[in-house]
Design an enzyme around this catalytic site. Structure first.
Site, PDB file in Angstrom:
ATOM      1  N   TYR A   1       5.991   0.559  -3.233  1.00 23.56           N
ATOM      2  CA  TYR A   1       5.430  -0.132  -4.648  1.00 23.56           C
ATOM      3  C   TYR A   1       6.304  -0.305  -5.689  1.00 23.56           C
ATOM      4  CZ  TYR A   1       0.821   0.061  -2.716  1.00 23.56           C
ATOM      5  OH  TYR A   1      -0.371  -0.155  -1.853  1.00 23.56           O
TER       6      TYR A   1
ATOM      7  N   LYS B   1       4.430   8.250   8.823  1.00 23.56           N
ATOM      8  CA  LYS B   1       4.646   7.335   9.940  1.00 23.56           C
ATOM      9  C   LYS B   1       6.159   7.720  10.556  1.00 23.56           C
ATOM     10  CE  LYS B   1       3.170   4.177  12.883  1.00 23.56           C
ATOM     11  NZ  LYS B   1       2.187   4.168  13.573  1.00 23.56           N
TER      12      LYS B   1
ATOM     13  N   ASP C   1      -2.004   5.867  11.174  1.00 27.99           N
ATOM     14  CA  ASP C   1      -2.822   5.126  11.956  1.00 27.99           C
ATOM     15  C   ASP C   1      -3.894   6.212  12.515  1.00 27.99           C
ATOM     16  OD1 ASP C   1      -0.734   6.157  13.133  1.00 27.99           O
ATOM     17  OD2 ASP C   1      -0.703   4.459  14.694  1.00 27.99           O
TER      18      ASP C   1
ATOM     19  N   ASP D   1      -2.925   4.689  -1.128  1.00 28.85           N
ATOM     20  CA  ASP D   1      -3.635   3.712  -1.528  1.00 28.85           C
ATOM     21  C   ASP D   1      -4.787   3.468  -0.600  1.00 28.85           C
ATOM     22  OD1 ASP D   1      -4.869   1.683  -2.944  1.00 28.85           O
ATOM     23  OD2 ASP D   1      -2.985   0.436  -3.129  1.00 28.85           O
TER      24      ASP D   1
ATOM     25  N   ASP E   1      -9.070   4.704  -0.290  1.00 31.63           N
ATOM     26  CA  ASP E   1     -10.381   3.610  -0.219  1.00 31.63           C
ATOM     27  C   ASP E   1     -11.044   3.885   0.847  1.00 31.63           C
ATOM     28  OD1 ASP E   1      -9.546   2.662  -2.720  1.00 31.63           O
ATOM     29  OD2 ASP E   1      -8.832   0.599  -1.952  1.00 31.63           O
TER      30      ASP E   1
END
Length: 356
Positions: free
Chosen positions: A143, A192, A224, A248, A252
């Site tokens: 970001y 990852k 994942d 992020d 959620d």
């Protein structure tokens, strides 16, 4: 008597409505626990664009830095969708995080007993009350990395850069380990590392910091697999630490496991006591002004503020207990079930004050 100065960033959409209810509850808590609060208001997001032309005015940064803590409602809405990327309401949110050095985002995913039926996950999977703390790195990663537009073989293309330095990973890892020490001494680091070089550095650094916390059980998951495990068996998690973009997404997902995004608070912390506290839901412009928004996530964000920035843990506990008590009988429309009393935004704030 302790005195605190709080900057209110009410923002857009339902932001002003929910912040007003949280202030009402904070005022009641200050009476009960013998401290005083002074409020100053500042602009952030779409309302700031309308008033000043930019989503984060310099005056807002100055007011926040002069405060003991910051309470944010929500920013954004379709009204500002045509703004360029660097002048959208969300750019103000990224900007205030960077300006205040808010590198650690704490997002608890908690199921209050009366709301267990609201979770889409089967009761036998959730088991007892769910209580997961996600620690998201907030000022680094993709970001904040370099980005741009280019052409590849004559076609438009775009690129974003994911980068982390060792000090950035070290400081977020220590926040997560410290939280794990105060909870169940179990930490899951999500990355990852099978694909991304930045994740390999992340994992190496977290492993090294773990030697400072021999009592904490550390394990690693690829993002994942972590997303799958959150749905398959959320009870296996206590504290999760991860990068900006992964945090992020996962926070959620965890919020929906808890039953309603309208119930979940968050804290964004700096190296010092200054923090920014906000609900994790959006500005919901479609219901703004209707008096039906759920203020509980913002009220619970005030509880986090009292705990992490203002050193008022008893007041924080009292607010959380009051929210749980009110949920036994009353609901806003987003979490309403037959057999409960449906109430407005203002009424929910009043009920929490009464329960206090």
């Amino acid at each position: 008597m302790a005195d605190y100065k709080i900057t209110l960033l009410k923002g857009d959409g339902i932001g002003p409505e929910i912040v007003n209810q949280a202030v009402k509850v904070l005022d009641k808590a200050s009476e009960k626990f013998n401290f005083s609060v002074e409020y100053v208001e500042a602009l952030l997001g779409g309302c700031a664009i309308d008033a000043t032309g930019v989503p984060l005015p310099d005056e807002t940064v100055e007011k926040c830095k002069a405060s003991d803590s910051v309470l944010l409602g929500a920013v954004g809405g379709p009204k500002w969708d045509n703004q360029p990327g660097n002048n959208r309401p969300e750019a103000g949110l990224l900007g205030i995080r960077g300006a205040l050095g808010l590198f650690a985002n704490l997002r608890p995913s908690v199921i209050f007993g009366p709301l267990k039926s609201a979770s889409p996950i089967k009761d036998e999977i959730i088991g007892g009350n769910l209580d997961i703390m996600i620690v998201r790195e907030l000022t680094g990663g993709i970001y904040f990395g370099k980005k741009g537009r280019t052409e590849v073989n004559g076609s438009p293309a775009a690129w974003d850069t994911e980068m982390y330095s060792v000090p950035e990973v070290e400081r977020i890892a220590r926040v997560a380990f410290d939280l794990a020490m105060k909870r169940n001494k179990k930490l899951t680091s999500v990355d990852k590392a099978n694909v991304l070089e930045s994740s390999r550095l992340w994992r190496e650094t977290v492993n090294r910091i773990s030697k400072e916390y021999p009592e904490v059980e550390l394990n690693h998951l690829y993002v994942d697999n972590a997303a799958m495990q959150l749905v398959r068996n959320p009870r296996q998690f206590d504290v999760i630490v991860t990068s900006n973009i992964f945090g992020d997404i996962l926070s959620d997902e965890a919020s929906m496991i808890a039953g309603s995004i309208g119930m979940l608070a968050s804290a964004s912390l700096s190296d010092g006591k200054l923090g920014l506290y906000e609900p994790i839901h959006g500005s919901a412009p479609d219901i703004a002004g209707q008096g039906i928004a759920n203020p509980l996530a913002t009220i619970l964000s005030v509880a986090m503020m009292l705990r992490y920035s203002l050193n008022q843990p008893d007041a924080a506990d009292a607010i959380e207990t009051a929210v749980a008590k009110v949920l036994e009988t009353h609901r806003t429309p987003d979490i309403y079930e037959e057999g409960f009393t449906k109430v407005s935004t203002d009424e929910m704030g009043d009920l929490v004050c009464q329960a206090l």
